[in-house]
Design a protein around this motif. Structure first.
Motif, short mmCIF file in Angstrom:
data_model
loop_
_atom_site.label_atom_id
_atom_site.label_comp_id
_atom_site.label_asym_id
_atom_site.label_seq_id
_atom_site.Cartn_x
_atom_site.Cartn_y
_atom_site.Cartn_z
N ALA A 48 0.81 -1.22 0.00
CA ALA A 48 0.00 0.00 0.00
C ALA A 48 0.84 1.26 0.00
O ALA A 48 0.35 2.35 -0.36
CB ALA A 48 -0.93 0.00 1.21
N VAL A 74 -5.18 4.30 -1.68
CA VAL A 74 -5.34 3.51 -0.46
C VAL A 74 -5.83 4.42 0.66
O VAL A 74 -5.19 5.42 0.99
CB VAL A 74 -4.04 2.81 -0.05
CG1 VAL A 74 -4.24 2.03 1.24
CG2 VAL A 74 -3.57 1.88 -1.17
N ILE A 114 -8.90 0.04 -0.92
CA ILE A 114 -8.21 0.41 -2.16
C ILE A 114 -9.28 0.96 -3.08
O ILE A 114 -10.13 0.22 -3.60
CB ILE A 114 -7.50 -0.80 -2.80
CG1 ILE A 114 -6.48 -1.40 -1.84
CG2 ILE A 114 -6.82 -0.37 -4.11
CD1 ILE A 114 -5.86 -2.69 -2.35
N VAL A 119 -1.17 -6.00 -0.91
CA VAL A 119 -1.39 -5.22 0.30
C VAL A 119 -1.68 -6.16 1.47
O VAL A 119 -2.59 -6.99 1.41
CB VAL A 119 -2.56 -4.22 0.11
CG1 VAL A 119 -2.84 -3.47 1.41
CG2 VAL A 119 -2.23 -3.24 -1.01
#
Length: 455
Positions: free
Chosen positions: A260, A318, A326, A347
């Protein structure tokens, strides 16, 4: 530029002050301010000619409107130019404005996915280098209207223009190339976006390569090295070619995926933090850097630009909270879905992986086949649950089941029902991917997910 210039170029009828100056073009009366030319265009939902007076009240000094409409008299000091076709007139003005700057270095950016992100990365690099001498397309003003308005923003201090060029119909790119006349043309990729409008991916590629119309020997094409369309795109191209996407070349040493948080890049031996997650965005960055390098941008500006850029709203964005999101719902097609799913898997999360998928629109005759491909891709990712939103996703749902998906999967056609379902289902620690076409407007779920996070 002034009102007299507009009237002379368009052959329009001028009422009011011929010396009223123009510095920018606008098609939204609410955004007008002093120095603006308001272009009254008729759209699908409303007619800009109804907002001529509000445009003047907001600050516009000159209005370009339809002579067939009943139009108000301009206030003192302002001007009205009435023409038979405001859009055609706007494009005449834009074409001339571009010709007024023959030394301008123009970079045109097109592609099925990644245009706006590539444009913003390139802009960050060039603005660090050249400061206010860089004109950049605002937002995604990339159509025959948006590009023309952008060109009206040119002024003598500009040395470089970074122009996003999108299309969704046959021959639109030819018009855009004629207006912008890019010396450097970037094609990020060729995919299924707008295939419903154009008929096939071959037609999409044919349209994309029209960005090269008018190119000479001093022109430069920037395309992906591993693109299956590269030979087709470059057929008959007279200029130089620069490829992007190769590690170990052009200064790109290595990268570490930080999920992320983006990537830790090593470029020319220097570590660079690139904060936009998703490996597809690495390709966008490499395309932007290649274009900047053609212009001679120094490495220091390349590094600072890469480190300054952040995810754009709705694009690989994010959103941290008790439930991490997301947000990648600005648009969707099978290629961008695959890219988003790769980001989704990279992520880390302590909770469940929840895929919320809206409709994939404008796929035309390939809709059923492409939805089935998308369904198989979703199944391979194997999230804990899949929430579908839209009437057209039946084939996707069936394909996911056929591919062996055994998790929770539900389909909704009412946004409130989906909001309620997610509100009941989600809990702290979950990771949610929101992916869908603009028509699905999945950003409407942000508040619901945020309430779960804050609760």
């Amino acid at each position: 530029m002034n009102a007299a210039w507009v009237a002379n170029l368009t052959g329009g009828c001028l009422t009011g002050n011929p010396d009223a100056e123009i510095f920018r073009g606008r098609a939204d009366s609410r955004l007008c301010r002093p120095g603006d030319l308001y272009v009254a265009l008729k759209g699908e939902r409303t007619d800009g000619n109804l907002f001529v007076l509000p445009a003047w009240e907001s600050g516009a000094d000159v209005v370009l409107a339809d002579e067939q409409k009943t139009l108000p008299v301009p206030p003192a000091g302002k001007a009205l130019v009435s023409v038979s076709d405001p859009l055609e007139a706007l494009q005449k003005l834009a074409r001339q404005r571009r010709l007024d700057f023959p030394e301008l270095q123009v970079i045109g950016i097109t592609g099925s996915n990644g245009k706006t992100t590539t444009k913003e990365i390139l802009a960050a690099i060039l603005v660090n280098w050249k400061k206010d001498s860089v004109l950049v397309t605002e937002g995604n003003y990339n159509s025959d209207i948006g590009l023309a308005l952008t060109l009206l923003n040119l002024h003598p201090g500009h040395e470089i223009a970074v122009l996003e060029m999108g299309m969704n119909r046959i021959d639109e790119m030819e018009l855009l190339a004629d207006l912008a006349k890019p010396r450097i043309a970037v094609i990020t990729n060729v995919g299924s976006a707008h295939v419903g409008m154009l008929g096939s991916r071959e037609s999409v590629a044919e349209e994309k390569r029209k960005i090269f119309i008018g190119s000479g020997k001093d022109s430069v094409a920037v395309i992906a090295k591993d693109s299956e369309w590269s030979s087709f795109l470059l057929e008959g191209y007279p200029g130089k070619v620069r490829f992007f996407g190769e590690w170990g070349k052009n200064g790109w040493n290595s990268y570490e995926n930080l999920g992320a948080d983006g990537f830790l890049l090593v470029r020319n031996g220097i570590e660079v933090i690139f904060r936009i997650p998703g490996e597809h965005n690495l390709l966008n960055a490499m395309a932007a850097v290649e274009a900047a390098s053609v212009l001679g941008a120094p490495e220091s500006s390349i590094v600072k630009g890469l480190e300054a850029i952040k995810p754009l709203p709705g694009r690989s964005e994010v959103i941290n909270g008790a439930v991490k999101v997301i947000q990648d719902s600005y648009n969707a097609n099978p290629e961008s879905l695959n890219a988003a799913l790769k980001l989704f898997s990279s992520v880390k999360t302590t909770g469940r992986r929840v895929l919320v998928l809206g409709e994939l629109l404008e796929l035309g005759n390939e809709t059923n086949d492409l939805l089935r491909l998308a369904g198989r891709a979703a199944a391979e990712e194997n999230p804990d649950s899949i929430f579908l939103f839209g009437k057209s996703l039946g084939n996707l749902k069936d394909a996911a089941v056929d591919a062996g998906y055994k998790g929770l999967m539900k389909q909704y056609v009412d946004i409130k029902e989906l909001q309620n379902a997610l509100s009941e289902y989600l809990r702290a620690g979950d990771l949610v991917l929101l992916k869908g076409s603009r028509g699905s407007a999945l950003e409407r779920l942000n508040k619901t997910i945020g309430e779960v996070s804050s609760g």
